[in-house]
Design an enzyme around this catalytic site. Structure first.
Site, mmCIF file in Angstrom:
data_model
loop_
_atom_site.group_PDB
_atom_site.id
_atom_site.type_symbol
_atom_site.label_atom_id
_atom_site.label_comp_id
_atom_site.label_asym_id
_atom_site.label_seq_id
_atom_site.Cartn_x
_atom_site.Cartn_y
_atom_site.Cartn_z
ATOM 1 N N ASP A 244 0.975 -1.305 0.180
ATOM 2 C CA ASP A 244 0.052 0.082 0.142
ATOM 3 C C ASP A 244 1.084 1.109 -0.111
ATOM 4 O O ASP A 244 2.066 1.224 0.447
ATOM 5 C CB ASP A 244 -0.795 0.008 1.425
ATOM 6 C CG ASP A 244 -1.742 -1.305 1.478
ATOM 7 O OD1 ASP A 244 -2.155 -1.753 0.419
ATOM 8 O OD2 ASP A 244 -1.576 -1.669 2.673
ATOM 9 N N ASP A 283 -1.607 -2.263 -4.940
ATOM 10 C CA ASP A 283 -2.451 -2.812 -3.611
ATOM 11 C C ASP A 283 -3.356 -1.690 -3.322
ATOM 12 O O ASP A 283 -4.024 -1.034 -4.001
ATOM 13 C CB ASP A 283 -1.797 -3.453 -2.769
ATOM 14 C CG ASP A 283 -2.593 -4.325 -1.890
ATOM 15 O OD1 ASP A 283 -3.729 -4.502 -1.994
ATOM 16 O OD2 ASP A 283 -2.056 -4.794 -0.678
ATOM 17 N N ASP A 287 -4.630 2.046 3.631
ATOM 18 C CA ASP A 287 -5.331 0.870 4.462
ATOM 19 C C ASP A 287 -4.885 0.856 5.797
ATOM 20 O O ASP A 287 -3.897 1.431 6.414
ATOM 21 C CB ASP A 287 -4.753 -0.683 3.928
ATOM 22 C CG ASP A 287 -5.323 -0.794 2.523
ATOM 23 O OD1 ASP A 287 -6.174 0.099 1.956
ATOM 24 O OD2 ASP A 287 -5.000 -1.957 2.089
ATOM 25 N N ARG A 337 -13.768 0.579 -2.520
ATOM 26 C CA ARG A 337 -13.311 0.833 -1.157
ATOM 27 C C ARG A 337 -12.893 2.456 -0.859
ATOM 28 O O ARG A 337 -11.776 2.640 -0.534
ATOM 29 C CB ARG A 337 -12.020 0.211 -1.066
ATOM 30 C CG ARG A 337 -12.081 -1.577 -1.264
ATOM 31 C CD ARG A 337 -10.917 -2.446 -0.846
ATOM 32 N NE ARG A 337 -11.140 -3.734 -1.230
ATOM 33 C CZ ARG A 337 -10.229 -4.707 -0.961
ATOM 34 N NH1 ARG A 337 -8.888 -4.389 -0.642
ATOM 35 N NH2 ARG A 337 -10.319 -5.880 -1.284
#
Length: 463
Positions: A244, A283, A287, A337
């Site tokens: 990430d 990715d 996060d 997301r």
């Protein structure tokens, strides 16, 4: 929104007492008290203005304002504002950044000023490193990997194992040593204004530490040279990458403010396919997982990305944590997301979602509430293109909740949950077990967000 970590602008008790004594003396002397009060007020104002100028805090020492989201809870989030001169760094290369970060276990407050763009894929001499450099000496080659784990011969019931997978993991580990930057507690990492500050190809890892500030940085092209094939992921298998741009794992009190996150210049549309599936080298963008808690994400730009923000790494992540505030961000060219939320109490307000397809990134949904997440989404604005469906702006698994109102779609008040529930069998719940109170800066109307956030978010705005 930043508070100034400085002495109070109020007059000191000693000065106020002095003024009272002086006033009494003037009155006793038979002079005009009103004249004294006028002069005293002028003196006070001049003094306060001088205090303001003297106490003004620069960008590098600013702290999160009171009640500005979950990260302001308890001790608040101050980052490295108490850093001494020996722990204040200006960095412009990967090696300098690594040295400034020091040990992830060192809790000494530090301020790291990023001057310009740091390329994470470089060695200690600032020489460019390529995927071939990382693969060198490991025995890895993509062609051999593809031959070894072709579903037609290897099957689809188990993860890759054996010589070629071991070589892939070794190459990936070599890349990780270069591009993963471990951030210690009590740290501020901030871009120097006017320098196009940022990190290309790297990941800030904020793991099991408290009190971190990340501001005014562009995170671009965080790419995994060695994605892993997982034939058990979904119906058809998937290629999964490992990095990430910013990852929070068991972190607390984190403030991410005025950053830009993007896949540019390599967009997913340029990714090849192997085994009929996209060879995904990206990715997450930001996060928040593994029991992370008390996080405020504000005034960032998220653009040109697929799986953008994951809150909770699994449906069994930590209960009682994952409390996150997400406000005044711009989401544009985001597939999904934004965020995907699990378990925690998440407040999403005053965000701008433009779900128009951008550079091949076509929105699947914006907000997903699952695993009993308690989401309050209020006063956000969606720009929905012609033919777009309101029912697809939300998503869930039938256990998550989304409460809150005041959301606008193309300027019209819209009940997003009702639209989603009318079209789906797994209904979103409409009540939550908490009421947001840490809401500094909450705007009660979303109508001006398309105008106001365009020039007030992302890296390069702060001075």
């Amino acid at each position: 929104m930043a508070s100034l970590a400085s002495p109070s602008h109020r007059r000191s008790l000693r000065r106020r007492r002095a003024l009272v004594v002086s006033a009494a003396a003037v009155v006793t002397a038979g002079l005009g008290a009103s004249l004294f009060v006028m002069n005293a007020n002028a003196d006070e104002n001049a003094d306060e203005n001088a205090d303001d100028n003297a106490a003004a805090v620069d960008l590098y020492h600013q702290t999160l304002a009171e009640k500005d989201g979950w990260a302001s809870s308890g001790t608040g989030t101050t980052g490295g504002t108490k850093a001494d001169a020996a722990h204040t760094f200006t960095v412009s290369t990967r090696a300098e950044l690594v040295k400034a970060l020091g040990s992830a276990s060192d809790t000494t407050p530090r301020i790291i000023k990023v001057n310009g763009t740091i390329d994470a894929n470089t060695d200690d001499a600032d020489k460019k490193l390529t995927c071939a450099d990382y693969a060198s000496g490991t025995g890895y080659s993509l062609s051999a990997y593809l031959k070894a784990y072709d579903p037609a011969t290897y099957g689809t019931s188990k993860l890759p194992s054996g010589t070629e997978e071991t070589a892939r993991a070794a190459a990936q580990a070599k890349q990780a040593k270069s591009i993963v930057f471990k951030v210690p507690a009590n740290t501020t990492v901030v871009g120097v204004p006017g320098t196009k500050a940022g990190i290309t190809g790297g990941m800030l890892q904020i793991q099991n530490v408290d009190n971190v500030v990340v501001r005014n940085l562009t995170f671009a092209a965080t790419e995994d040279c060695f994605p892993q094939w997982d034939p058990t992921d979904g119906d058809d298998g998937n290629w999964n990458s490992n990095y990430d741009s910013v990852t929070l794992r068991g972190a607390t009190h984190v403030w991410a403010d005025h950053n830009t996150f993007t896949d540019a210049p390599h967009f997913d549309s340029a990714n090849p396919e192997y085994y009929g599936r996209e060879y995904q080298i990206h990715d997450g963008a930001l996060d928040i997982t593994k029991g992370s808690d008390l996080v405020t994400v504000e005034r960032n730009q998220f653009t040109n990305h697929d799986k953008t923000m994951l809150i909770g790494s699994s449906d069994t992540d930590s209960v009682g944590k994952l409390r996150v505030s997400i406000h005044h961000n711009v989401w544009k060219g985001i597939v999904q997301r934004a965020p995907l939320a699990r378990i925690g109490q998440i407040h999403i307000y005053n965000n701008l979602y433009d779900v128009t397809t951008l550079n091949g990134y076509a929105t699947q949904y914006s907000i997903n509430s699952r695993a009993q997440a308690q989401v309050v989404a209020e006063n956000n604005y969606w720009t929905l293109p012609s033919g777009g469906k309101v029912a697809k702006l939300l998503s869930g698994d039938g256990t998550g909740a989304v409460a809150g109102g005041g959301n606008l779609v193309n300027g019209t008040a819209t009940d997003l949950v009702a639209a989603y529930n009318a079209a789906n069998s797994k209904k979103l719940k409409t009540t939550v077990n908490w009421t947001p109170t840490l809401t500094a800066g909450l705007e009660t109307s979303a109508k001006d967000l398309p105008t106001s956030l365009g020039t007030a978010t992302g890296a390069g705005v702060l001075k």
